[in-house]
Design a protein around this motif. Structure first.
Motif, PDB file in Angstrom:
ATOM      1  N   ASP A   1       0.908  -1.237   0.074  1.00  0.00           N
ATOM      2  CA  ASP A   1      -0.024  -0.058   0.098  1.00  0.00           C
ATOM      3  C   ASP A   1       0.912   1.103  -0.054  1.00  0.00           C
ATOM      4  OD1 ASP A   1      -2.313   1.148  -0.166  1.00  0.00           O
ATOM      5  OD2 ASP A   1      -2.833   1.118   1.760  1.00  0.00           O
ATOM      6  N   ILE A   2       1.795   0.922  -0.981  1.00  0.00           N
ATOM      7  CA  ILE A   2       2.949   2.393  -0.877  1.00  0.00           C
ATOM      8  C   ILE A   2       1.789   3.450  -1.692  1.00  0.00           C
ATOM      9  CG2 ILE A   2       4.772   3.346  -2.266  1.00  0.00           C
ATOM     10  CD1 ILE A   2       5.457   1.738   0.248  1.00  0.00           C
ATOM     11  N   LYS A   3       1.751   4.794  -0.968  1.00  0.00           N
ATOM     12  CA  LYS A   3       1.386   5.728  -1.661  1.00  0.00           C
ATOM     13  C   LYS A   3       1.640   7.121  -1.072  1.00  0.00           C
ATOM     14  CE  LYS A   3      -3.269   4.895   0.892  1.00  0.00           C
ATOM     15  NZ  LYS A   3      -4.450   4.302   0.703  1.00  0.00           N
ATOM     16  N   PRO A   4       1.139   8.434  -1.410  1.00  0.00           N
ATOM     17  CA  PRO A   4       1.757   9.594  -0.625  1.00  0.00           C
ATOM     18  C   PRO A   4       1.321   9.619   0.625  1.00  0.00           C
ATOM     19  CG  PRO A   4       1.442  10.068  -2.946  1.00  0.00           C
ATOM     20  CD  PRO A   4       0.719   8.594  -2.808  1.00  0.00           C
ATOM     21  N   SER A   5       0.118   9.334   1.073  1.00  0.00           N
ATOM     22  CA  SER A   5      -0.269   9.454   2.477  1.00  0.00           C
ATOM     23  C   SER A   5       0.315   8.499   3.164  1.00  0.00           C
ATOM     24  CB  SER A   5      -1.992   9.101   2.416  1.00  0.00           C
ATOM     25  OG  SER A   5      -2.210   8.052   1.982  1.00  0.00           O
ATOM     26  N   ASN A   6       1.088   7.209   2.847  1.00  0.00           N
ATOM     27  CA  ASN A   6       1.817   6.410   3.805  1.00  0.00           C
ATOM     28  C   ASN A   6       3.238   6.718   3.864  1.00  0.00           C
ATOM     29  OD1 ASN A   6      -0.587   5.095   4.533  1.00  0.00           O
ATOM     30  ND2 ASN A   6      -0.369   3.627   2.902  1.00  0.00           N
ATOM     31  N   LEU A   7       3.720   7.873   3.155  1.00  0.00           N
ATOM     32  CA  LEU A   7       5.046   8.336   3.252  1.00  0.00           C
ATOM     33  C   LEU A   7       5.173   9.621   4.226  1.00  0.00           C
ATOM     34  CD1 LEU A   7       5.863   7.887  -0.636  1.00  0.00           C
ATOM     35  CD2 LEU A   7       6.354   6.303   1.390  1.00  0.00           C
ATOM     36  N   LEU A   8       5.762   9.599   5.190  1.00  0.00           N
ATOM     37  CA  LEU A   8       5.593  10.651   6.344  1.00  0.00           C
ATOM     38  C   LEU A   8       6.942  11.274   6.242  1.00  0.00           C
ATOM     39  CD1 LEU A   8       3.957   8.913   9.393  1.00  0.00           C
ATOM     40  CD2 LEU A   8       3.304   9.741   7.135  1.00  0.00           C
ATOM     41  N   ILE A   9       7.018  12.805   6.692  1.00  0.00           N
ATOM     42  CA  ILE A   9       8.389  13.208   6.974  1.00  0.00           C
ATOM     43  C   ILE A   9       8.239  14.168   8.097  1.00  0.00           C
ATOM     44  CG2 ILE A   9       7.046  15.498   5.803  1.00  0.00           C
ATOM     45  CD1 ILE A   9       9.904  15.745   4.214  1.00  0.00           C
ATOM     46  N   ASP A  10       9.488  14.256   8.596  1.00  0.00           N
ATOM     47  CA  ASP A  10       9.594  15.011   9.705  1.00  0.00           C
ATOM     48  C   ASP A  10      10.032  16.331   9.563  1.00  0.00           C
ATOM     49  OD1 ASP A  10      12.204  14.781   9.582  1.00  0.00           O
ATOM     50  OD2 ASP A  10      12.410  13.325  11.249  1.00  0.00           O
ATOM     51  N   SER A  11      10.366  17.247  10.704  1.00  0.00           N
ATOM     52  CA  SER A  11      11.083  18.785  10.451  1.00  0.00           C
ATOM     53  C   SER A  11      12.308  18.509   9.888  1.00  0.00           C
ATOM     54  CB  SER A  11      10.681  19.392  11.594  1.00  0.00           C
ATOM     55  OG  SER A  11      11.340  18.782  12.742  1.00  0.00           O
ATOM     56  N   GLY A  12      12.988  17.427  10.201  1.00  0.00           N
ATOM     57  CA  GLY A  12      14.341  17.216   9.739  1.00  0.00           C
ATOM     58  C   GLY A  12      14.665  16.734   8.255  1.00  0.00           C
ATOM     59  N   GLY A  13      13.647  16.558   7.695  1.00  0.00           N
ATOM     60  CA  GLY A  13      13.486  16.223   6.318  1.00  0.00           C
ATOM     61  C   GLY A  13      13.831  14.644   6.223  1.00  0.00           C
ATOM     62  N   ARG A  14      13.773  13.949   7.181  1.00  0.00           N
ATOM     63  CA  ARG A  14      13.568  12.567   7.127  1.00  0.00           C
ATOM     64  C   ARG A  14      12.295  11.982   6.562  1.00  0.00           C
ATOM     65  NH1 ARG A  14      16.949  13.918  11.459  1.00  0.00           N
ATOM     66  NH2 ARG A  14      15.004  14.503  12.628  1.00  0.00           N
ATOM     67  N   VAL A  15      12.122  10.958   5.899  1.00  0.00           N
ATOM     68  CA  VAL A  15      11.083  10.288   5.085  1.00  0.00           C
ATOM     69  C   VAL A  15      10.944   8.936   5.844  1.00  0.00           C
ATOM     70  CG1 VAL A  15       9.986   9.904   3.075  1.00  0.00           C
ATOM     71  CG2 VAL A  15      11.051  11.996   3.259  1.00  0.00           C
ATOM     72  N   LYS A  16       9.877   8.534   5.923  1.00  0.00           N
ATOM     73  CA  LYS A  16       9.845   7.164   6.447  1.00  0.00           C
ATOM     74  C   LYS A  16       8.459   6.562   5.980  1.00  0.00           C
ATOM     75  CE  LYS A  16      12.197   7.751  10.647  1.00  0.00           C
ATOM     76  NZ  LYS A  16      12.596   7.381  12.157  1.00  0.00           N
ATOM     77  N   ILE A  17       8.566   5.357   5.689  1.00  0.00           N
ATOM     78  CA  ILE A  17       7.416   4.701   5.287  1.00  0.00           C
ATOM     79  C   ILE A  17       6.492   4.147   6.533  1.00  0.00           C
ATOM     80  CG2 ILE A  17       6.566   2.416   4.013  1.00  0.00           C
ATOM     81  CD1 ILE A  17       9.334   2.370   2.716  1.00  0.00           C
ATOM     82  N   ALA A  18       5.149   4.237   6.304  1.00  0.00           N
ATOM     83  CA  ALA A  18       4.253   4.151   7.289  1.00  0.00           C
ATOM     84  C   ALA A  18       2.911   3.342   6.473  1.00  0.00           C
ATOM     85  CB  ALA A  18       3.799   5.011   8.059  1.00  0.00           C
TER      86      ALA A  18
END
Length: 352
Positions: free
Chosen positions: A199-216
């Motif tokens: 279920d990879i899609k934009p809403s399941n890709l998260l980012i934090d204030s440091g620019g780190r991107v993670k899969i959820a």
């Protein structure tokens, strides 16, 4: 195809065209292979944007990039030590709360799953959550703990303060390459562990204030939805499914979940570039499943715009191949010139 139809294999007869025209047809989900099909946890919703957003979605630039490693897991906090700060989202099976650990002040996302469930469903949820707790990678949202409080299942997840990338437009190719690199690193880790996201899609890709991107992922909610109704799905999720997953007559009825993740990933990265869904702004919306599925299964795959770099156009082509065998796996995509030529150091001095 009718719900419950077994995917065709080579040598089997196809479904008649008359059956395909029945008005009560719904889209069946593929049979899950428990050895590899392990969904991931529910992300917090997108954070409200403070920037002016055009109709195609807000444009974001490259943030400061910092690489971090997941720390070794410590004893998870007890449920009584978690203070609910505010509700940050709702899914199809529960509510997500921003919670604070009273002793340390650390913030988490707490997913509360609605209702009481049959023993078989509960055991399935607990099994999959336990697998998620073993995932330890800086590019995958961490599942810290699970609580069974009077029959109510609650899951403690890493909190990503930037929310999801849904609706974002990324105009900088170096930043887009950095986002792609981080997601690919997470996918490569999961695939090495025989875990298919599905279920990879934009809403399941998260980012934090440091620019780190993670899969959820909305994992446990999807388990419940499929258990209660095996044909339950949403247009939003179908939009990112690979052609052979939607139409099981393609690829001789065989489905490679790893290649399916790559299709969904490529479609998401292209959407960030375009600022819109690659198959069209309105296709598949408002319940128009037929046009959406026909476009995915029978139209040519979407391409990167001609104004994009040659490396990016090649990268997207390597992901969006109709033949799943021709899609490059995550480990090979990490070596693609679009990724290697846009080194993270190029984005380290630029803020959004």
């Amino acid at each position: 195809m009718r719900p419950g139809t077994v995917p065709l294999r080579p040598g089997q007869h196809g479904v008649s065209s008359r059956a395909r025209r029945r008005p009560d047809l719904t889209l069946p989900l593929p049979q899950r292979d428990p050895a590899i099909a392990v969904p991931l946890p529910l992300p917090p919703p997108s954070a409200p944007s403070t920037m002016g957003a055009p109709s195609a979605g807000p444009s974001i630039g490259p943030p400061t990039f910092t690489t971090t490693s997941s720390s070794s897991s410590s004893q998870p906090p007890s449920l009584s030590d978690l203070e609910r700060v505010r509700r940050i989202g709702s899914g199809s099976g529960g509510t997500v709360w921003l919670v604070r650990h009273r002793n340390t002040g650390r913030h988490y996302a707490l997913k509360v799953i609605y209702g009481n469930h049959e023993d078989a469903v509960r055991r399935q949820i607990l099994r999959e959550i336990e697998i998620l707790r073993t995932a330890d990678n800086p590019f995958v949202v961490r599942c810290h703990a699970m609580y069974d409080d009077g029959g109510e299942i609650q899951i403690l997840l890493e909190f990503m303060d930037g929310g999801s990338l849904e609706g974002r437009r990324i105009t900088s190719e170096p930043f887009l390459a950095d986002v792609a690199r981080q997601v690919l690193a997470g996918l490569a880790y999961l695939h090495r562990r025989k875990i298919v996201h599905r279920d990879i899609k934009p809403s399941n890709l998260l980012i934090d204030s440091g620019g780190r991107v993670k899969i959820a992922d909305f994992g446990v909610s999807r388990i419940l939805a499929q258990t209660m109704d095996p044909c339950n799905s949403s247009v939003g999720t179908i939009a990112y499914m690979s052609p052979e997953r939607i139409n099981t007559d393609l690829n001789h009825g065989l489905y490679d979940g790893y290649a399916g993740d790559i299709w969904s990933f490529g479609l998401s990265i292209l959407e960030f570039c375009l600022g819109r869904f690659p198959f069209g702004d309105n296709i598949g919306r408002q319940g128009d499943w037929a046009s959406l599925m026909c476009a995915i299964c029978y139209a040519d795959p979407p391409e990167a715009p001609s104004t994009a770099s040659r490396e990016f156009r090649s990268f997207i082509s390597c992901c969006l191949q109709k033949d799943p065998a021709r899609r490059l796996p995550a480990v090979q995509l990490l070596q693609h010139p679009f990724i290697t030529n846009n080194h993270p150091s190029l984005t380290s001095s630029t803020h959004p």
